[in-house]
Design a protein around this motif. Structure first.
Motif, PDB file in Angstrom:
ATOM      1  N   ASP A 122       0.814  -1.201  -0.004  1.00  0.00           N
ATOM      2  CA  ASP A 122       0.098   0.134  -0.095  1.00  0.00           C
ATOM      3  C   ASP A 122       0.863   1.485   0.044  1.00  0.00           C
ATOM      4  O   ASP A 122       0.506   2.390   0.498  1.00  0.00           O
ATOM      5  N   GLU A 123       2.011   1.233  -0.861  1.00  0.00           N
ATOM      6  CA  GLU A 123       2.831   2.524  -0.709  1.00  0.00           C
ATOM      7  C   GLU A 123       3.625   2.817   0.585  1.00  0.00           C
ATOM      8  O   GLU A 123       3.937   3.753   0.459  1.00  0.00           O
ATOM      9  N   LYS A 124       3.472   1.831   1.519  1.00  0.00           N
ATOM     10  CA  LYS A 124       3.953   2.229   2.746  1.00  0.00           C
ATOM     11  C   LYS A 124       5.381   1.400   3.033  1.00  0.00           C
ATOM     12  O   LYS A 124       5.427   0.640   2.251  1.00  0.00           O
ATOM     13  N   ALA A 125       5.755   1.932   4.132  1.00  0.00           N
ATOM     14  CA  ALA A 125       7.374   1.027   4.413  1.00  0.00           C
ATOM     15  C   ALA A 125       7.194  -0.254   5.081  1.00  0.00           C
ATOM     16  O   ALA A 125       8.095  -0.858   5.053  1.00  0.00           O
ATOM     17  N   ALA A 126       6.056  -0.303   5.763  1.00  0.00           N
ATOM     18  CA  ALA A 126       6.097  -1.668   6.870  1.00  0.00           C
ATOM     19  C   ALA A 126       5.924  -2.931   6.048  1.00  0.00           C
ATOM     20  O   ALA A 126       5.335  -2.761   5.029  1.00  0.00           O
ATOM     21  N   LEU A 127       6.453  -3.849   6.403  1.00  0.00           N
ATOM     22  CA  LEU A 127       6.649  -4.923   6.067  1.00  0.00           C
ATOM     23  C   LEU A 127       5.883  -6.165   6.659  1.00  0.00           C
ATOM     24  O   LEU A 127       6.130  -5.984   7.790  1.00  0.00           O
ATOM     25  N   PRO A 128       5.362  -7.090   6.166  1.00  0.00           N
ATOM     26  CA  PRO A 128       5.015  -7.175   4.888  1.00  0.00           C
ATOM     27  C   PRO A 128       3.665  -6.620   4.127  1.00  0.00           C
ATOM     28  O   PRO A 128       3.620  -6.772   3.125  1.00  0.00           O
ATOM     29  N   GLY A 129       2.932  -6.111   4.929  1.00  0.00           N
ATOM     30  CA  GLY A 129       1.817  -5.412   4.571  1.00  0.00           C
ATOM     31  C   GLY A 129       0.608  -6.340   4.627  1.00  0.00           C
ATOM     32  O   GLY A 129       0.654  -7.349   5.163  1.00  0.00           O
ATOM     33  N   ASN A 130      -0.548  -6.098   3.634  1.00  0.00           N
ATOM     34  CA  ASN A 130      -1.741  -6.974   3.800  1.00  0.00           C
ATOM     35  C   ASN A 130      -1.653  -8.123   2.916  1.00  0.00           C
ATOM     36  O   ASN A 130      -1.283  -7.726   1.356  1.00  0.00           O
ATOM     37  N   LEU A 131      -2.048  -9.305   3.272  1.00  0.00           N
ATOM     38  CA  LEU A 131      -1.963 -10.386   2.381  1.00  0.00           C
ATOM     39  C   LEU A 131      -3.352 -10.359   1.351  1.00  0.00           C
ATOM     40  O   LEU A 131      -4.298 -10.078   1.930  1.00  0.00           O
ATOM     41  N   VAL A 132      -2.786 -10.210   0.303  1.00  0.00           N
ATOM     42  CA  VAL A 132      -3.813 -10.017  -0.987  1.00  0.00           C
ATOM     43  C   VAL A 132      -4.083 -11.353  -1.755  1.00  0.00           C
ATOM     44  O   VAL A 132      -5.064 -11.568  -2.334  1.00  0.00           O
ATOM     45  N   ARG A 133      -2.943 -12.213  -1.805  1.00  0.00           N
ATOM     46  CA  ARG A 133      -3.058 -13.290  -2.721  1.00  0.00           C
ATOM     47  C   ARG A 133      -2.201 -14.508  -2.077  1.00  0.00           C
ATOM     48  O   ARG A 133      -0.896 -14.330  -2.088  1.00  0.00           O
ATOM     49  N   GLY A 134      -2.960 -15.451  -1.528  1.00  0.00           N
ATOM     50  CA  GLY A 134      -2.257 -16.645  -0.952  1.00  0.00           C
ATOM     51  C   GLY A 134      -2.397 -17.976  -1.907  1.00  0.00           C
ATOM     52  O   GLY A 134      -2.813 -17.706  -3.359  1.00  0.00           O
ATOM     53  N   GLU A 135      -1.431 -18.968  -1.427  1.00  0.00           N
ATOM     54  CA  GLU A 135      -1.345 -20.179  -2.490  1.00  0.00           C
ATOM     55  C   GLU A 135      -2.736 -20.537  -3.119  1.00  0.00           C
ATOM     56  O   GLU A 135      -3.335 -20.776  -2.229  1.00  0.00           O
ATOM     57  N   GLY A 136      -2.956 -20.432  -4.361  1.00  0.00           N
ATOM     58  CA  GLY A 136      -4.148 -21.257  -4.765  1.00  0.00           C
ATOM     59  C   GLY A 136      -5.318 -20.092  -5.240  1.00  0.00           C
ATOM     60  O   GLY A 136      -6.502 -20.405  -5.576  1.00  0.00           O
ATOM     61  N   ASP A 137      -5.046 -19.044  -4.581  1.00  0.00           N
ATOM     62  CA  ASP A 137      -6.168 -18.048  -4.881  1.00  0.00           C
ATOM     63  C   ASP A 137      -6.183 -17.393  -6.336  1.00  0.00           C
ATOM     64  O   ASP A 137      -5.031 -17.368  -6.915  1.00  0.00           O
ATOM     65  N   ALA A 138      -7.239 -16.887  -6.707  1.00  0.00           N
ATOM     66  CA  ALA A 138      -7.659 -16.325  -7.998  1.00  0.00           C
ATOM     67  C   ALA A 138      -6.726 -15.067  -8.256  1.00  0.00           C
ATOM     68  O   ALA A 138      -6.434 -14.514  -7.098  1.00  0.00           O
ATOM     69  N   ALA A 139      -6.397 -14.899  -9.497  1.00  0.00           N
ATOM     70  CA  ALA A 139      -5.977 -13.640  -9.827  1.00  0.00           C
ATOM     71  C   ALA A 139      -6.555 -12.270  -9.356  1.00  0.00           C
ATOM     72  O   ALA A 139      -7.792 -12.415  -9.337  1.00  0.00           O
ATOM     73  N   THR A 140      -5.726 -11.500  -8.845  1.00  0.00           N
ATOM     74  CA  THR A 140      -6.389 -10.093  -8.323  1.00  0.00           C
ATOM     75  C   THR A 140      -6.986  -9.253  -9.409  1.00  0.00           C
ATOM     76  O   THR A 140      -7.738  -8.308  -9.010  1.00  0.00           O
ATOM     77  N   GLY A 141      -6.217  -9.135 -10.487  1.00  0.00           N
ATOM     78  CA  GLY A 141      -6.419  -7.962 -11.243  1.00  0.00           C
ATOM     79  C   GLY A 141      -5.276  -7.103 -11.061  1.00  0.00           C
ATOM     80  O   GLY A 141      -5.169  -6.258 -12.070  1.00  0.00           O
ATOM     81  N   ASP A 142      -4.738  -6.899  -9.910  1.00  0.00           N
ATOM     82  CA  ASP A 142      -3.523  -6.049  -9.715  1.00  0.00           C
ATOM     83  C   ASP A 142      -2.156  -6.790 -10.244  1.00  0.00           C
ATOM     84  O   ASP A 142      -1.874  -7.525  -9.941  1.00  0.00           O
ATOM     85  N   GLU A 143      -1.765  -6.093 -11.452  1.00  0.00           N
ATOM     86  CA  GLU A 143      -0.523  -6.531 -12.290  1.00  0.00           C
ATOM     87  C   GLU A 143       0.612  -6.790 -11.512  1.00  0.00           C
ATOM     88  O   GLU A 143       1.195  -7.927 -11.645  1.00  0.00           O
ATOM     89  N   GLU A 144       0.478  -6.259 -10.521  1.00  0.00           N
ATOM     90  CA  GLU A 144       1.946  -6.461  -9.733  1.00  0.00           C
ATOM     91  C   GLU A 144       1.963  -7.552  -8.712  1.00  0.00           C
ATOM     92  O   GLU A 144       2.664  -8.115  -8.811  1.00  0.00           O
ATOM     93  N   VAL A 145       0.638  -7.647  -8.259  1.00  0.00           N
ATOM     94  CA  VAL A 145       0.449  -8.803  -7.354  1.00  0.00           C
ATOM     95  C   VAL A 145       0.474  -9.986  -8.288  1.00  0.00           C
ATOM     96  O   VAL A 145       0.939 -11.112  -7.758  1.00  0.00           O
ATOM     97  N   ASP A 146      -0.192  -9.942  -9.393  1.00  0.00           N
ATOM     98  CA  ASP A 146      -0.071 -11.416 -10.267  1.00  0.00           C
ATOM     99  C   ASP A 146       0.987 -11.656 -10.809  1.00  0.00           C
ATOM    100  O   ASP A 146       1.350 -12.815 -10.866  1.00  0.00           O
ATOM    101  N   ARG A 147       1.872 -10.834 -10.895  1.00  0.00           N
ATOM    102  CA  ARG A 147       3.313 -10.898 -11.701  1.00  0.00           C
ATOM    103  C   ARG A 147       3.910 -11.573 -10.871  1.00  0.00           C
ATOM    104  O   ARG A 147       4.790 -12.478 -10.741  1.00  0.00           O
ATOM    105  N   ALA A 148       3.943 -10.921  -9.454  1.00  0.00           N
ATOM    106  CA  ALA A 148       5.118 -11.574  -8.174  1.00  0.00           C
ATOM    107  C   ALA A 148       4.542 -13.093  -8.006  1.00  0.00           C
ATOM    108  O   ALA A 148       5.352 -13.819  -7.733  1.00  0.00           O
ATOM    109  N   TYR A 149       3.486 -13.143  -8.021  1.00  0.00           N
ATOM    110  CA  TYR A 149       2.590 -14.436  -7.756  1.00  0.00           C
ATOM    111  C   TYR A 149       2.949 -15.582  -8.680  1.00  0.00           C
ATOM    112  O   TYR A 149       3.644 -16.650  -8.295  1.00  0.00           O
ATOM    113  N   ASP A 150       2.767 -15.089 -10.099  1.00  0.00           N
ATOM    114  CA  ASP A 150       3.266 -16.045 -11.101  1.00  0.00           C
ATOM    115  C   ASP A 150       4.645 -16.357 -11.109  1.00  0.00           C
ATOM    116  O   ASP A 150       5.228 -17.359 -11.330  1.00  0.00           O
ATOM    117  N   GLY A 151       5.477 -15.244 -11.047  1.00  0.00           N
ATOM    118  CA  GLY A 151       7.144 -15.326 -11.042  1.00  0.00           C
ATOM    119  C   GLY A 151       7.444 -16.278  -9.977  1.00  0.00           C
ATOM    120  O   GLY A 151       8.115 -17.139 -10.263  1.00  0.00           O
TER     121      GLY A 151
END
Ligand code: ZN
Length: 362
Positions: A87-116
């Motif tokens: 969420d553009e903040k410094a804290a890690l790890p932030g909010n979990l938005v996609r765990g293993e087996g979850d569907a694509a979120t539509g957020d390209e950054e999230v989905d590329r990190a997941y697929d990669g």
């Protein structure tokens, strides 16, 4: 100022930031300055964690694997990806938005990190029989949208984090070779480590580049001749004169830009850069072992993750020397080639030739 004394493995090296500080306008200078400060604070964070004596991993996953081993199911590798939104903040790890087996979120950054991360997991599991970063099924934790307009990506000893870039100098960091590079720093750490300073640090960087390029080639079904051998292709902004962060095929040619300066990587020991910045040139002199790997692949043909990858991976598992020099590493790869393919084999002879071509005699 030196940016990282501890093993915070950033993808954008400090020499690029130095040039930005010198040549950029006020806003670019401010950005470069704040990136250096951020690296310092990440470093302190890391120091605080290592002060506890352990790098925290998910105890649950470890317990599961121990049980699996006890039950004789050691072969079962289970991928456990966790992508967080910073969420553009410094804290890690932030909010979990996609765990293993979850569907694509539509957020390209999230989905590329997941697929990669899935591509990296599969490479290590299927080609090297390694169960995730630590070999014991460690969850692959990644944070995207880390800080605002942040121009870097890193492995902090526990997880990966990726900025979005400022859109001018960098446009994204969730590119497969970058993702695989960062995760591979975790593999180095959990394989005995290579101290992030001087030649051992450049070997740490080079291993991450080699496995970054390899992951990309495997996911695209490219053999060593079809591959472009670039690391971080497409992450530079639209007005930057360059193709990538680094080139393994032609170190020193990835970019040449008024703002970023000239890619400083050497391809031969004759041009080895002695410097106190960048932890003794870890992102610079890595061009030499990178190029040796590339040359070796050209001799053998086929796929990088086959014979060359097997040798490099075995060398990392066996070297047991966190202070290894280029010469130590080259000798270890030669041992691995003999162990895997026999003394006097074509694989061994060509490996010696590849190292000789970059100025390292073994
Ligand atoms: Zn790195």
């Amino acid at each position: 100022m030196c940016m990282c004394h501890n093993p915070i493995n950033c993808i954008v090296p400090p020499h690029m930031l130095d040039v930005m500080m010198l040549r950029g306008d006020k806003s670019v200078r401010k950005m470069a300055e704040s990136l250096m400060k951020v690296s310092d604070s990440v470093r302190e964070d890391r120091a605080a964690h290592s002060g506890s004596g352990v790098v925290p991993t998910a105890a649950g996953a470890g317990t599961f694997v121990s049980r699996a081993l006890a039950l004789g199911a050691a072969d079962a590798h289970t991928c456990d990806r966790r992508v967080h939104d910073g969420d553009e903040k410094a804290a890690l790890p932030g909010n979990l938005v996609r765990g293993e087996g979850d569907a694509a979120t539509g957020d390209e950054e999230v989905d590329r990190a997941y697929d990669g991360a899935g591509d990296v997991f599969n490479l290590y599991s299927e080609e090297f029989d390694r169960n995730s970063i630590d070999g014991f099924g460690m969850p692959i934790v990644q944070t995207v949208h880390h800080r605002r307009n942040y121009n870097n990506a890193f492995w902090n000893g526990e997880q990966m984090a990726y900025g979005d870039g400022d859109g001018e100098i960098f446009q994204t960091f969730t590119e497969l070779s970058v993702i695989a590079h960062e995760i591979s720093h975790g593999v180095v750490q959990h394989s005995g480590g290579l101290i992030y300073q001087g030649q051992s640090g450049a070997l740490n960087e080079s291993y991450a580049d080699v496995f970054g390029a390899m992951t990309q080639q495997r996911s695209q079904g490219q053999d060593v001749y079809q591959a472009d051998w670039l690391v971080g292709k497409g992450i530079l902004g639209p007005n930057i004169n360059g193709v990538a962060l680094r080139s393994m095929k032609a170190p020193g040619t990835a970019y040449s830009d008024a703002l970023l300066g000239q890619d400083p990587q050497p391809y031969h020991m004759d041009f080895y850069v002695n410097t106190t910045s960048d932890n003794g040139g870890v992102h610079i002199n890595s061009g030499i072992p990178n190029h040796a790997f590339y040359l070796y692949c050209m001799y053998l043909g086929g796929n990088a993750w086959e014979r060359p990858g097997q040798i490099w991976y075995k060398a990392l598992q066996k070297i047991n020397n966190p202070h290894a020099t280029f010469g130590d590493w080259a000798a270890q790869t030669l041992d691995a080639s003999i162990e895997l393919y026999g003394a006097g084999s074509y694989e061994m002879m060509m490996l010696r030739r590849a190292w000789n071509l970059v100025g390292i005699d073994i």
